[in-house]
Design a protein around this motif. Sequence first.
Motif, short mmCIF file in Angstrom:
data_model
loop_
_atom_site.label_atom_id
_atom_site.label_comp_id
_atom_site.label_asym_id
_atom_site.label_seq_id
_atom_site.Cartn_x
_atom_site.Cartn_y
_atom_site.Cartn_z
N ALA A 327 38.47 20.57 1.68
CA ALA A 327 37.99 19.30 1.91
C ALA A 327 36.42 19.01 1.43
N ASN A 328 35.77 20.10 2.17
CA ASN A 328 34.15 20.27 1.74
C ASN A 328 33.69 18.73 1.86
N LEU A 329 33.54 18.38 3.15
CA LEU A 329 33.13 16.97 3.57
C LEU A 329 31.59 17.25 4.02
N ILE A 330 30.61 16.17 3.54
CA ILE A 330 29.33 16.13 3.95
C ILE A 330 28.97 14.93 4.46
N GLN A 331 28.62 14.89 5.65
CA GLN A 331 28.29 13.48 6.34
C GLN A 331 27.01 12.97 5.90
N VAL A 332 26.83 11.71 5.57
CA VAL A 332 25.54 11.15 4.95
C VAL A 332 25.09 10.36 6.27
N GLN A 333 23.80 11.07 6.44
CA GLN A 333 22.96 10.58 7.50
C GLN A 333 21.54 10.50 7.04
N ASN A 334 20.88 9.36 7.30
CA ASN A 334 19.46 9.17 7.19
C ASN A 334 19.04 9.51 5.57
N PRO A 335 19.83 8.81 4.87
CA PRO A 335 19.42 9.25 3.25
C PRO A 335 18.11 8.82 2.96
N ASP A 336 17.54 8.93 1.86
CA ASP A 336 16.33 8.65 1.29
C ASP A 336 16.83 8.10 -0.11
N ILE A 337 16.56 6.59 -0.49
CA ILE A 337 17.32 6.30 -1.66
C ILE A 337 16.03 5.62 -2.65
N SER A 338 16.03 6.04 -3.73
CA SER A 338 15.30 5.70 -4.83
C SER A 338 16.04 4.91 -6.09
N GLU A 339 15.50 3.98 -6.38
CA GLU A 339 16.06 3.14 -7.36
C GLU A 339 15.57 3.46 -8.88
N VAL A 368 25.58 0.81 -0.59
CA VAL A 368 25.06 1.73 -1.85
C VAL A 368 25.73 3.30 -1.44
N VAL A 369 25.29 3.46 -0.04
CA VAL A 369 25.76 4.93 0.25
C VAL A 369 26.90 4.94 1.27
N PRO A 370 27.73 5.74 0.97
CA PRO A 370 29.09 5.79 1.85
C PRO A 370 28.75 6.63 3.13
N ASP A 371 29.91 6.57 3.93
CA ASP A 371 29.86 7.42 5.06
C ASP A 371 29.76 9.00 5.08
N TRP A 372 30.48 9.19 3.82
CA TRP A 372 30.67 10.82 3.60
C TRP A 372 30.96 11.11 2.07
N LEU A 373 30.30 12.28 1.64
CA LEU A 373 30.48 12.68 0.34
C LEU A 373 31.62 14.18 0.37
N ARG A 374 32.11 14.16 -0.82
CA ARG A 374 32.97 15.40 -0.81
C ARG A 374 32.66 16.08 -2.04
N VAL A 375 32.73 17.48 -2.26
CA VAL A 375 32.52 18.17 -3.51
C VAL A 375 33.75 19.04 -3.61
N ALA A 376 34.61 18.98 -4.46
CA ALA A 376 35.76 19.52 -4.92
C ALA A 376 35.56 21.20 -5.14
N PRO A 377 36.03 21.94 -4.73
CA PRO A 377 35.91 23.39 -4.70
C PRO A 377 35.71 23.82 -6.27
N GLN A 378 36.48 23.16 -6.96
CA GLN A 378 36.06 23.71 -8.64
C GLN A 378 34.89 23.16 -8.97
N ALA A 379 34.10 22.30 -8.44
CA ALA A 379 33.02 21.75 -8.97
C ALA A 379 31.76 22.56 -8.49
N LEU A 380 31.94 23.51 -7.41
CA LEU A 380 31.14 24.39 -6.93
C LEU A 380 30.65 25.40 -7.79
N LEU A 381 29.34 25.54 -8.40
CA LEU A 381 28.81 26.82 -9.32
C LEU A 381 28.78 27.94 -8.45
N LEU A 382 29.30 29.11 -8.67
CA LEU A 382 28.90 30.44 -8.26
C LEU A 382 28.00 31.00 -8.95
N LEU A 383 26.57 31.43 -8.34
CA LEU A 383 25.55 31.99 -9.06
C LEU A 383 25.26 33.10 -8.32
#
Length: 388
Positions: A327-339, A368-383
Amino acid sequence: MHGRDWKSMAVKSEHSPRLGVDITKKLKGFELEIAFEAGVGCLGILGPSGCGKSMTLKSIAGIETPGAGRIALQYASGEAACGRVLYDSQLKVNLRPQERRVGYLFQSYALFPNMTVEENIMTGLSGKYFRGGNTTLAGRREVAESMMKRFRLEGLGKRYPCQLSGGQQQRVALARILAYEPEVLLLDEPFSAMDTYLREGLRLELKRVMAGYGGVAVMVTHDRDEAYQLCDNLLLMDRGRVLAKGRTRELFQNPVTCQAARLTGCKNISRIQRVGERKVLALDWGGLELETELPVGDEITAVGIRAHDFEPLSEARAGELKGTPGANLIQVQNPDISEMPFEWYITLDNGLWWKKEKTIHTHETAGVVPDWLRVAPQALLLLSGQLL
């Protein structure tokens, strides 16, 4: 020869050339140690300013002499192998620049200020090193006229460099080099002095030119977009060393090391603590738990997330995914938004950075800003390597 066919401008050799470079040279603060091979097509060298990129090109061109090593062109392999040595410290070979059949586009253009556009283009079209055939004045003028048409310089043939814009000067420099039909084409930050409109147009033009060019091209740049768009293969370089090399798209998709990820534009990189075969804690993102697609080996020291690889989710959709594998869920709280003109830059409170597309007519941040973000496991870069 009028309306010159660019397919016919391919290098006139029986076999496709390959450039081999293996040199060292002491520079201020570090040692340049670089080795690579490049075949027909465009090899990019991507790295920060002052890392030895331009010195590498100047060594190939014969403008600078390496401390040691070898630079050679090979035209075939196996029993049919043949070629030319441009530089070899052991054999004491060091061909003059005009003998190397190497074209070099300088950052400063290096146009002759007392010559017109037409005369500048014609400078390399005479003598024994020109392989284009007709070296009469009429023949050279015909080539120059064709090049001016190709590079949108019609009507400027009698002007001098001081009467041209920066973009026009650079187009003259490119036309002059390619008119000479070099076996190796060296491009040193070719679009750095151009405005955005000209840069985009000439990128496309150069891409078309390279498709019909039968020689080896090496382009130095610090611009990731240029490298991705124009280069078939890529070297990532820093402080005189090659950090990674391979097919351009593959390097962007899997940069392997923290330094390589930075050079290819990944701004979200965090140190990790391994808590499972495919599970890590991102220490620099508030201990965020992330599940990976591939096993996390002992050599992995960090994970990366590219700014476009987040998926926005509603509260309801996030609720459906909670507790599911990957799932890799990330809750969006107090974001800073730049246009920006065509994107929102959104920084989360844990330091993660996200890019979201927008139109030039959109200015309100509501929704503009959702409640949550998700990053798929295959999108993670292993470094691997250190996070500097």
